[in-house]
Write an enzyme that holds these catalytic residues in place. Structure first.
Site, short mmCIF file in Angstrom:
data_model
loop_
_atom_site.label_atom_id
_atom_site.label_comp_id
_atom_site.label_asym_id
_atom_site.label_seq_id
_atom_site.Cartn_x
_atom_site.Cartn_y
_atom_site.Cartn_z
N ARG A 1 -42.41 -10.06 -25.17
CA ARG A 1 -43.43 -9.50 -24.30
C ARG A 1 -43.09 -8.05 -23.93
O ARG A 1 -43.97 -7.18 -23.93
CB ARG A 1 -43.58 -10.37 -23.05
CG ARG A 1 -44.04 -11.79 -23.39
CD ARG A 1 -43.89 -12.75 -22.22
NE ARG A 1 -44.76 -12.40 -21.10
CZ ARG A 1 -44.80 -13.06 -19.96
NH1 ARG A 1 -44.00 -14.12 -19.78
NH2 ARG A 1 -45.61 -12.70 -18.98
N LEU B 1 -39.47 -22.01 -23.13
CA LEU B 1 -40.65 -21.22 -23.47
C LEU B 1 -41.37 -20.93 -22.16
O LEU B 1 -41.43 -21.78 -21.28
CB LEU B 1 -41.59 -21.99 -24.39
CG LEU B 1 -41.10 -22.30 -25.81
CD1 LEU B 1 -42.17 -23.09 -26.57
CD2 LEU B 1 -40.74 -21.03 -26.57
N ASP B 2 -41.92 -19.72 -22.04
CA ASP B 2 -42.71 -19.39 -20.85
C ASP B 2 -43.86 -20.38 -20.71
O ASP B 2 -44.33 -20.96 -21.69
CB ASP B 2 -43.28 -17.97 -20.96
CG ASP B 2 -42.19 -16.91 -20.90
OD1 ASP B 2 -41.13 -17.19 -20.34
OD2 ASP B 2 -42.43 -15.81 -21.43
N ARG B 3 -44.31 -20.55 -19.50
CA ARG B 3 -45.38 -21.51 -19.20
C ARG B 3 -46.58 -21.35 -20.13
O ARG B 3 -47.13 -22.34 -20.65
CB ARG B 3 -45.83 -21.35 -17.75
CG ARG B 3 -46.91 -22.34 -17.33
CD ARG B 3 -47.26 -22.19 -15.86
NE ARG B 3 -47.96 -23.36 -15.37
CZ ARG B 3 -47.93 -23.77 -14.10
NH1 ARG B 3 -47.25 -23.09 -13.20
NH2 ARG B 3 -48.59 -24.85 -13.73
#
Length: 308
Positions: free
Chosen positions: A244, A143-145
């Site tokens: 995104r 997962l992205d930060r």
């Protein structure tokens, strides 16, 4: 400077050293300054083995923030109290897998430019090695930060490969909640494109069919308000930054996602949350499903509109 003694009858471990913290600092640099005759790798090993405590609580994070007046104790023996996990909670664990909830702001794994940051991977590695020194964890997906929610790690390379090589069949449900800018008019829809990565490491949809990796995203509108929409997003494919990019493609970037066109900082974080992960266990064949509740912040823009 006075240091408060721990409550109760607990005794400090034998041969322990305690240091008062005179001013704010990160844990690893503070330890290195106090243990000047001990090598950096040795100090890191002390942290990993749970030999360092702050105010009586074991800590393993290199960049744990110390405050003036804190008390740091270093023991020659492992501190029995289990170190707490930062920005992370374990939802499920067996001999093959660990499923966790990750908070926004925590890296899944260290980046090449920030090798000593607190990460989910490093904390879980410490966790399994406390059970046995040879234990390890392996990345299955990320997962992205700034994305919160459910993610999974394997406990062996065999399980990691079994999941990654059979990802489309093994993962039966992978759902996100996205807070996006603007009022999404269509109740639901599907976005399909071919994703590529630019020289600046930014993903984008190629205008040429077949040029890149095929990505398919399904969405359903849960709520709309003045300037925002809340979407349930289901991934048919799992490409880097897929949601995104696709939200930017339809003109509704995710709140807080400056990289992909957002101008809003309405909730002070990225408006993306991995809410559901369901998969077939690679060793047992059992279907497992995990759900992480929607962060309350995602509803704040709608409450503000209702009261204004």
């Amino acid at each position: 400077m006075m240091i408060r003694k721990p409550q109760g009858n607990r005794r400090k471990p034998e041969d322990a050293k305690t240091f008062a913290v005179p001013e704010a600092a990160e844990l690893l640099p503070f330890l290195l300054s106090r243990l000047s005759h001990t090598g950096r790798n040795s100090v890191k090993s002390m942290l990993a083995r749970g030999q360092v405590s702050v105010n009586g609580r074991a800590e393993t994070a290199y960049n744990y923030p110390l405050k003036a007046g804190d008390s740091v104790t270093i023991s020659k023996k492992r501190i029995e109290e289990k170190p707490r996990l930062l920005g992370l909670s374990i939802l499920y664990e067996d001999d093959d897998l660990i499923v966790v909830h990750k908070e926004a702001g925590l890296l899944s794994i260290a980046s090449p430019h920030d090798t000593e940051a607190v990460t989910a991977y490093r904390q879980l590695m410490d966790h399994v090695r406390r059970q046995h020194p040879s234990n390890r964890v392996f990345i299955v997906h990320r997962l992205d930060r700034d994305t919160s929610g459910v993610m999974m790690y394997a406990k062996s390379e065999k399980i990691q490969q079994a999941l990654q090589n059979n990802w489309q069949e093994a993962v039966q449900e992978r759902t996100y909640i996205a807070l996006v800018e603007g009022r999404v008019r269509k109740a639901e829809g599907t976005i399909s494109s071919w994703l590529k990565e630019s020289k600046t490491l930014k993903m984008y949809s190629s205008p040429h069919p077949g040029d890149g990796l095929h990505a398919v995203t399904h969405y359903k509108t849960l709520r709309t308000g003045e300037g925002f929409s809340l979407l349930e997003v289901r991934l048919e494919t799992g490409r880097k930054n897929q949601i995104r990019v696709h939200m930017q493609d339809i003109g509704h970037p995710i709140v807080g996602d400056k990289k992909y066109g957002s101008r809003s900082k309405a909730i002070g974080r990225l408006g993306l949350h991995a809410s559901v992960l369901a998969f077939v266990h690679p060793a047992t064949g059992e279907r497992l499903r995990f759900e992480s509740p929607l962060p309350k912040a995602f509803l704040a823009p709608f409450r503000t509109a209702e009261t204004s």
